[in-house]
Design a protein around this motif. Structure first.
Motif, PDB file in Angstrom:
ATOM      1  N   SER A   1       0.833  -1.210   0.000  1.00  0.00           N
ATOM      2  CA  SER A   1       0.000   0.000   0.000  1.00  0.00           C
ATOM      3  C   SER A   1       0.867   1.259   0.000  1.00  0.00           C
ATOM      4  CB  SER A   1      -0.948  -0.001   1.208  1.00  0.00           C
ATOM      5  OG  SER A   1      -0.210   0.240   2.398  1.00  0.00           O
ATOM      6  N   ARG A   2       2.159   1.086   0.341  1.00  0.00           N
ATOM      7  CA  ARG A   2       3.054   2.263   0.420  1.00  0.00           C
ATOM      8  C   ARG A   2       3.991   2.377  -0.787  1.00  0.00           C
ATOM      9  NH1 ARG A   2       4.435   0.566   6.471  1.00  0.00           N
ATOM     10  NH2 ARG A   2       2.503   1.220   7.458  1.00  0.00           N
ATOM     11  N   TYR A   3       3.924   1.451  -1.725  1.00  0.00           N
ATOM     12  CA  TYR A   3       4.776   1.580  -2.908  1.00  0.00           C
ATOM     13  C   TYR A   3       4.378   2.857  -3.646  1.00  0.00           C
ATOM     14  CZ  TYR A   3       5.602  -3.531  -2.419  1.00  0.00           C
ATOM     15  OH  TYR A   3       5.902  -4.784  -1.971  1.00  0.00           O
TER      16      TYR A   3
ATOM     17  N   ASP B   1       4.522  -3.046 -13.711  1.00  0.00           N
ATOM     18  CA  ASP B   1       5.722  -3.910 -13.708  1.00  0.00           C
ATOM     19  C   ASP B   1       6.553  -3.706 -12.453  1.00  0.00           C
ATOM     20  OD1 ASP B   1       4.944  -4.675 -16.113  1.00  0.00           O
ATOM     21  OD2 ASP B   1       6.753  -4.016 -17.211  1.00  0.00           O
ATOM     22  N   GLU B   2       6.800  -2.441 -12.152  1.00  0.00           N
ATOM     23  CA  GLU B   2       7.607  -2.089 -10.984  1.00  0.00           C
ATOM     24  C   GLU B   2       6.897  -2.544  -9.697  1.00  0.00           C
ATOM     25  OE1 GLU B   2      10.431  -1.072 -10.255  1.00  0.00           O
ATOM     26  OE2 GLU B   2      10.357   0.039  -8.369  1.00  0.00           O
ATOM     27  N   PHE B   3       5.596  -2.343  -9.649  1.00  0.00           N
ATOM     28  CA  PHE B   3       4.795  -2.767  -8.485  1.00  0.00           C
ATOM     29  C   PHE B   3       4.936  -4.279  -8.273  1.00  0.00           C
ATOM     30  CE2 PHE B   3       0.950  -4.280  -6.429  1.00  0.00           C
ATOM     31  CZ  PHE B   3       0.738  -3.357  -5.428  1.00  0.00           C
ATOM     32  N   GLN B   4       4.789  -5.033  -9.356  1.00  0.00           N
ATOM     33  CA  GLN B   4       4.849  -6.503  -9.240  1.00  0.00           C
ATOM     34  C   GLN B   4       6.248  -6.976  -8.848  1.00  0.00           C
ATOM     35  OE1 GLN B   4       3.239  -7.994 -12.939  1.00  0.00           O
ATOM     36  NE2 GLN B   4       1.137  -7.655 -12.268  1.00  0.00           N
ATOM     37  N   ARG B   5       7.268  -6.274  -9.325  1.00  0.00           N
ATOM     38  CA  ARG B   5       8.655  -6.644  -8.988  1.00  0.00           C
ATOM     39  C   ARG B   5       8.896  -6.446  -7.485  1.00  0.00           C
ATOM     40  NH1 ARG B   5      13.099  -4.605  -7.949  1.00  0.00           N
ATOM     41  NH2 ARG B   5      12.402  -2.449  -8.194  1.00  0.00           N
ATOM     42  N   ARG B   6       8.450  -5.308  -6.980  1.00  0.00           N
ATOM     43  CA  ARG B   6       8.638  -5.037  -5.546  1.00  0.00           C
ATOM     44  C   ARG B   6       7.819  -5.993  -4.693  1.00  0.00           C
ATOM     45  NH1 ARG B   6       8.642   0.956  -3.502  1.00  0.00           N
ATOM     46  NH2 ARG B   6       9.229  -0.216  -1.654  1.00  0.00           N
ATOM     47  N   LEU B   7       6.612  -6.310  -5.166  1.00  0.00           N
ATOM     48  CA  LEU B   7       5.733  -7.229  -4.424  1.00  0.00           C
ATOM     49  C   LEU B   7       6.396  -8.609  -4.302  1.00  0.00           C
ATOM     50  CD1 LEU B   7       2.814  -7.207  -3.191  1.00  0.00           C
ATOM     51  CD2 LEU B   7       2.104  -8.394  -5.264  1.00  0.00           C
TER      52      LEU B   7
END
Ligand code: MRU
Length: 352
Positions: A68-70, A76-82
């Motif tokens: 929720s804080r990304y 793509d970037e969201f999924q990589r960090r997740l």
């Protein structure tokens, strides 16, 4: 509404997660707030929250909170960090499959979202759903398990597979809460469960609050107690059940299963489908956590063994399927033929 207390261990608070600190029970009832991914990892690794389903629920909230804080809008970037944060939380403990099951459910929910905002909302909803489902699942396990006992039965258990190890009710302890609700008298004999005493500290604590008749014994009293107190059955929880029914649970469980065989009493495993790992073929493939030697050399912070002594501290053992009379799930009771019966439970699984 129940007239007796069933404690809860994990609560979602939008900006943080509140957990019951199981390390400090029963002398201190303390709730602590987890604000970061590191807080969640530490709470799981140090057993502040423990028990397979409760670990999964906490990790799910932890991942949803972190995501929720990304600050990116790029999917793509969201999924990589997740994925990175999923892997970090997954490293907190190796044996209970519910941890990986819950985290992977969240990742799948996020990956099917069309935007970052949608993914953030899906993650929170999925984590909440996991907790709500677990309460329902535990109640169903309790209903099925209760059919295996008769009024007046004396039942032995190890560790804590109770309300605080799940969303509510527990797995192995669920039938005792439901028996209480229905006015059926059952007696529980709880092994203290060295090295960190989940039985002495947690199982007795939660059952006594509900008014369930519980008697504490040390681990080495099990055989004598089965004989002298005419124990009718043994029921335990599970951290991971392999496809063939081999079951990893708290260290000492395997010994109890051998005692059950020797005394000719049933040995039951109570666990949700989220604890059955169809991808793990047999118990030999289940990773067994080894924990810090201090848990064995110390008791309540006091050293009880010489400095420098060699220590072996496996947190779990594997009970071979042939020693398990039945596995009790939310989909019903499976008696033997686990290799085919367990996968078929998933085939029948309906969506909640
Ligand atoms: O090391 P722990 O306290 O997490 O071990 C817990 C158990 O072995 C439980 O029996 C199992 O997780 C089932 S909890 C419903």
């Amino acid at each position: 509404m129940n007239s007796f207390a069933i404690p809860r261990s994990v609560e979602w608070r939008e900006t943080h997660i509140t957990i019951l600190n199981q390390q400090k029970l029963p002398s201190v009832t303390e709730y602590i707030d987890l604000h970061t991914l590191e807080d969640v990892h530490e709470a799981i690794a140090t057993l502040k929250v423990r028990g397979a389903p409760a670990i999964g629920i906490t990790a799910a909230y932890g991942l949803a909170l972190a995501a929720s804080r990304y600050e990116t809008e790029a999917v793509d970037e969201f999924q990589r960090r997740l994925q990175q944060d999923r892997d970090y939380l997954a490293s907190a403990r190796p044996t209970a499959v519910n941890l990986f099951w819950a985290l992977d459910r969240l990742v799948a929910a996020a990956n099917s979202a069309a935007s970052v905002n949608e993914a953030k909302t899906s993650l929170i909803h999925e984590a909440i759903r996991i907790q709500i489902e677990d309460e329902d699942v535990c109640r169903r396990i309790g209903e099925y398990a209760l059919t295996l006992f008769r009024p007046g039965d004396r039942v032995m258990t190890i560790c804590n597979a109770g309300s605080i190890a799940t969303a509510r009710y527990g797995t192995a302890l669920a039938p005792f809460y439901l028996a209480k609700e229905k006015g059926i008298e059952l007696s529980v004999y709880a092994l203290e469960t060295r090295p960190v005493l989940q039985g002495a500290r947690l199982t007795t604590w939660e059952l006594m609050q509900a008014g369930v008749d519980v008697t504490l014994i040390t681990d080495n009293m099990a055989a004598q107690t089965i004989k002298a107190k005419h124990i009718n059955a043994i029921i335990v929880g599970a951290d991971r059940i392999a496809r063939n029914g081999d079951t990893a649970n708290k260290i000492g469980t395997f010994g109890l299963a051998l005692l059950a065989q020797s005394f000719g009493i049933p040995f039951y495993v109570a666990a949700p489908l989220s604890t059955i790992d169809i991808k793990t073929k047999t118990g030999a493939d289940i990773p067994i956590e080894e924990r810090h030697p201090d848990e064995v050399t110390h008791l309540a912070g006091v050293r009880i063994a010489p400095e420098g002594v060699n220590v072996y501290n496996p947190a779990f053992d594997v009970t071979p399927n042939e020693l398990i009379t039945a596995i009790i799930t939310e989909k019903g009771i499976v008696r033997g033929h686990y290799e085919t019966a367990l996968p078929s439970l998933f085939a029948k699984e309906e969506q909640y």
